[in-house]
Scaffold this motif. Structure first.
Motif, PDB file in Angstrom:
ATOM      1  N   ALA A 103       6.469   0.118 -20.032  1.00 41.53           N
ATOM      2  CA  ALA A 103       5.061   0.300 -20.184  1.00 41.53           C
ATOM      3  C   ALA A 103       4.442   1.288 -19.130  1.00 41.53           C
ATOM      4  CB  ALA A 103       4.378  -1.116 -20.416  1.00 41.53           C
ATOM      5  N   GLN A 104       4.788   1.033 -17.887  1.00 42.21           N
ATOM      6  CA  GLN A 104       4.263   1.896 -16.961  1.00 42.21           C
ATOM      7  C   GLN A 104       4.918   3.442 -17.042  1.00 42.21           C
ATOM      8  OE1 GLN A 104       5.366  -0.441 -13.386  1.00 42.21           O
ATOM      9  NE2 GLN A 104       3.656  -1.863 -13.617  1.00 42.21           N
ATOM     10  N   ARG A 105       6.059   3.501 -17.307  1.00 42.33           N
ATOM     11  CA  ARG A 105       6.688   4.602 -17.568  1.00 42.33           C
ATOM     12  C   ARG A 105       5.956   5.335 -18.760  1.00 42.33           C
ATOM     13  NH1 ARG A 105       8.324   9.319 -15.873  1.00 42.33           N
ATOM     14  NH2 ARG A 105      10.456   9.997 -16.784  1.00 42.33           N
TER      15      ARG A 105
ATOM     16  N   ILE B 287       1.316  -6.731 -22.545  1.00 44.41           N
ATOM     17  CA  ILE B 287       1.728  -5.890 -21.413  1.00 44.41           C
ATOM     18  C   ILE B 287       1.358  -4.571 -21.587  1.00 44.41           C
ATOM     19  CG2 ILE B 287       3.923  -5.026 -20.318  1.00 44.41           C
ATOM     20  CD1 ILE B 287       5.123  -7.932 -20.782  1.00 44.41           C
ATOM     21  N   LEU B 288       1.571  -3.904 -22.823  1.00 46.85           N
ATOM     22  CA  LEU B 288       1.339  -2.877 -23.119  1.00 46.85           C
ATOM     23  C   LEU B 288      -0.148  -2.535 -22.613  1.00 46.85           C
ATOM     24  CD1 LEU B 288       3.177  -2.067 -26.447  1.00 46.85           C
ATOM     25  CD2 LEU B 288       3.989  -1.511 -24.017  1.00 46.85           C
ATOM     26  N   LEU B 289      -1.058  -3.453 -23.285  1.00 40.72           N
ATOM     27  CA  LEU B 289      -2.521  -3.456 -23.086  1.00 40.72           C
ATOM     28  C   LEU B 289      -2.792  -3.482 -21.653  1.00 40.72           C
ATOM     29  CD1 LEU B 289      -4.534  -3.763 -25.229  1.00 40.72           C
ATOM     30  CD2 LEU B 289      -4.910  -5.979 -24.754  1.00 40.72           C
TER      31      LEU B 289
ATOM     32  N   SER C  59      -6.791   0.016 -25.549  1.00 39.24           N
ATOM     33  CA  SER C  59      -7.797  -0.862 -25.310  1.00 39.24           C
ATOM     34  C   SER C  59      -7.966  -1.811 -26.628  1.00 39.24           C
ATOM     35  CB  SER C  59      -9.216  -0.133 -24.971  1.00 39.24           C
ATOM     36  OG  SER C  59      -9.551   0.701 -26.494  1.00 39.24           O
ATOM     37  N   GLN C  60      -7.172  -1.716 -27.405  1.00 39.46           N
ATOM     38  CA  GLN C  60      -7.315  -2.563 -28.677  1.00 39.46           C
ATOM     39  C   GLN C  60      -5.785  -2.913 -29.085  1.00 39.46           C
ATOM     40  OE1 GLN C  60     -10.046  -0.963 -31.922  1.00 39.46           O
ATOM     41  NE2 GLN C  60      -9.787   0.942 -30.710  1.00 39.46           N
ATOM     42  N   MET C  61      -5.971  -4.425 -29.448  1.00 42.80           N
ATOM     43  CA  MET C  61      -4.677  -4.933 -29.970  1.00 42.80           C
ATOM     44  C   MET C  61      -5.190  -5.909 -31.240  1.00 42.80           C
ATOM     45  SD  MET C  61      -2.139  -7.660 -28.094  1.00 42.80           S
ATOM     46  CE  MET C  61      -2.674  -8.930 -28.045  1.00 42.80           C
ATOM     47  N   GLU C  62      -4.537  -5.934 -32.043  1.00 44.01           N
ATOM     48  CA  GLU C  62      -4.449  -6.602 -33.368  1.00 44.01           C
ATOM     49  C   GLU C  62      -3.251  -7.403 -33.681  1.00 44.01           C
ATOM     50  OE1 GLU C  62      -6.325  -5.370 -36.739  1.00 44.01           O
ATOM     51  OE2 GLU C  62      -8.145  -4.171 -35.498  1.00 44.01           O
TER      52      GLU C  62
ATOM     53  N   GLN D 250      -2.580   7.399 -33.168  1.00 44.96           N
ATOM     54  CA  GLN D 250      -1.466   6.961 -32.402  1.00 44.96           C
ATOM     55  C   GLN D 250      -1.231   5.307 -32.751  1.00 44.96           C
ATOM     56  OE1 GLN D 250      -1.111   9.139 -28.853  1.00 44.96           O
ATOM     57  NE2 GLN D 250       0.455  10.256 -29.794  1.00 44.96           N
ATOM     58  N   LEU D 251      -0.545   4.813 -33.388  1.00 46.38           N
ATOM     59  CA  LEU D 251      -0.591   3.280 -33.660  1.00 46.38           C
ATOM     60  C   LEU D 251       0.851   2.791 -33.022  1.00 46.38           C
ATOM     61  CD1 LEU D 251      -1.870   1.037 -35.078  1.00 46.38           C
ATOM     62  CD2 LEU D 251      -0.359   1.690 -37.296  1.00 46.38           C
ATOM     63  N   ALA D 252       0.756   1.746 -32.058  1.00 43.82           N
ATOM     64  CA  ALA D 252       1.803   1.090 -31.602  1.00 43.82           C
ATOM     65  C   ALA D 252       2.037  -0.234 -32.488  1.00 43.82           C
ATOM     66  CB  ALA D 252       1.544   0.725 -30.118  1.00 43.82           C
ATOM     67  N   VAL D 253       3.506  -0.374 -32.759  1.00 46.82           N
ATOM     68  CA  VAL D 253       3.754  -1.750 -33.601  1.00 46.82           C
ATOM     69  C   VAL D 253       4.707  -2.304 -32.824  1.00 46.82           C
ATOM     70  CG1 VAL D 253       4.701  -2.320 -35.879  1.00 46.82           C
ATOM     71  CG2 VAL D 253       3.168  -0.315 -35.731  1.00 46.82           C
TER      72      VAL D 253
END
Length: 164
Positions: free
Chosen positions: A37-39, A64-66, A72-75, A104-107
Motif C-alpha cells: 500500500a505504501q508503495r 490498510i489501503l485507506l 478517503s472512502q470505503m464501502e 478510479q475504483l479499488a475492489v
C-alpha cells in the motif's frame, strides 16, 4: 473508468473453530499489505473509492489501503464475497450514473473471483490464464460507453513481490 482488482493479504489458514468469513490477516499478511500500500502511494495512485468484500481479511486489507491514504472512502459490498457474481456486481456498481468516466475504483476481494472477473471483462469469458497473488493487483480500464464485458483493457498486473 479504471478498476483495480486487489486480492486480500495473507490470512490465517482455514481451521476448525474459525469460520472462513472470520479469518484475519496474519502479522506477515498485514506487514506485506502495508508495504504494498505504501508503495502504491509512492507511485501516485489514488482511488475515488475502495469497495471491499465483507469478509474480515478483505475488509482489513481495504482498511490498510485507506489508512495509508490511497482513498478517503470505503464501502462494503456483498457482491464481492466469494460467492458473488460479476453480473450482479456490474449491474450495481458500474452504472454510468454512479461514476464519472475517469473514476478510479479499488475492489478488494478473493480468488478465484477477481482473476475470473478480470478475464470476463477482458475476453468475455474465463480462460484460467490470470492468477492474482495475495496483496497483488490487476488494473482494468473499462470502455467509456457500452458493455464492459469483453471490451475492457488490462493495464496493470502486479504480484506483490514487485512492489515490496
Amino acid at each position: 473508468m479504471e478498476v483495480y482488482l486487489i486480492r486480500h493479504g495473507i490470512a490465517e489458514e482455514q481451521q476448525a473453530g474459525i469460520k472462513d468469513e472470520e479469518r484475519q490477516l496474519t502479522k506477515e499478511g498485514r506487514q506485506k499489505t502495508e508495504k504494498v500500500a505504501q508503495r502504491l502511494v509512492k507511485l501516485g495512485l489514488q482511488f475515488d473509492l475502495i469497495v471491499t468484500s465483507p469478509l474480515v481479511r478483505a475488509r482489513q486489507t481495504a482498511e490498510i489501503l485507506l489508512e495509508v491514504g490511497l482513498s478517503s472512502q470505503m464501502e462494503e459490498s456483498n457482491h464481492l464475497a466469494p460467492n458473488g457474481h460479476i453480473s450482479s456486481w456490474l449491474d450495481y456498481w458500474l452504472q454510468p450514473k454512479n461514476f464519472a468516466p475517469n473514476t478510479q475504483l479499488a475492489v478488494v476481494g478473493h480468488e478465484p473471483c477477481l482473476s475470473n472477473w478480470a478475464e470476463i471483462l477482458l475476453w468475455g469469458e474465463v480462460k484460467g490464464g490470470l492468477v492474482l497473488k495475495k496483496a497483488g493487483m490487476i488494473g482494468v480500464k473499462l470502455p467509456e460507453s457500452g458493455e464492459p464485458v469483453g471490451r475492457s483493457q488490462m493495464f496493470w498486473l502486479t504480484p506483490p513481490r514487485y512492489l515490496l
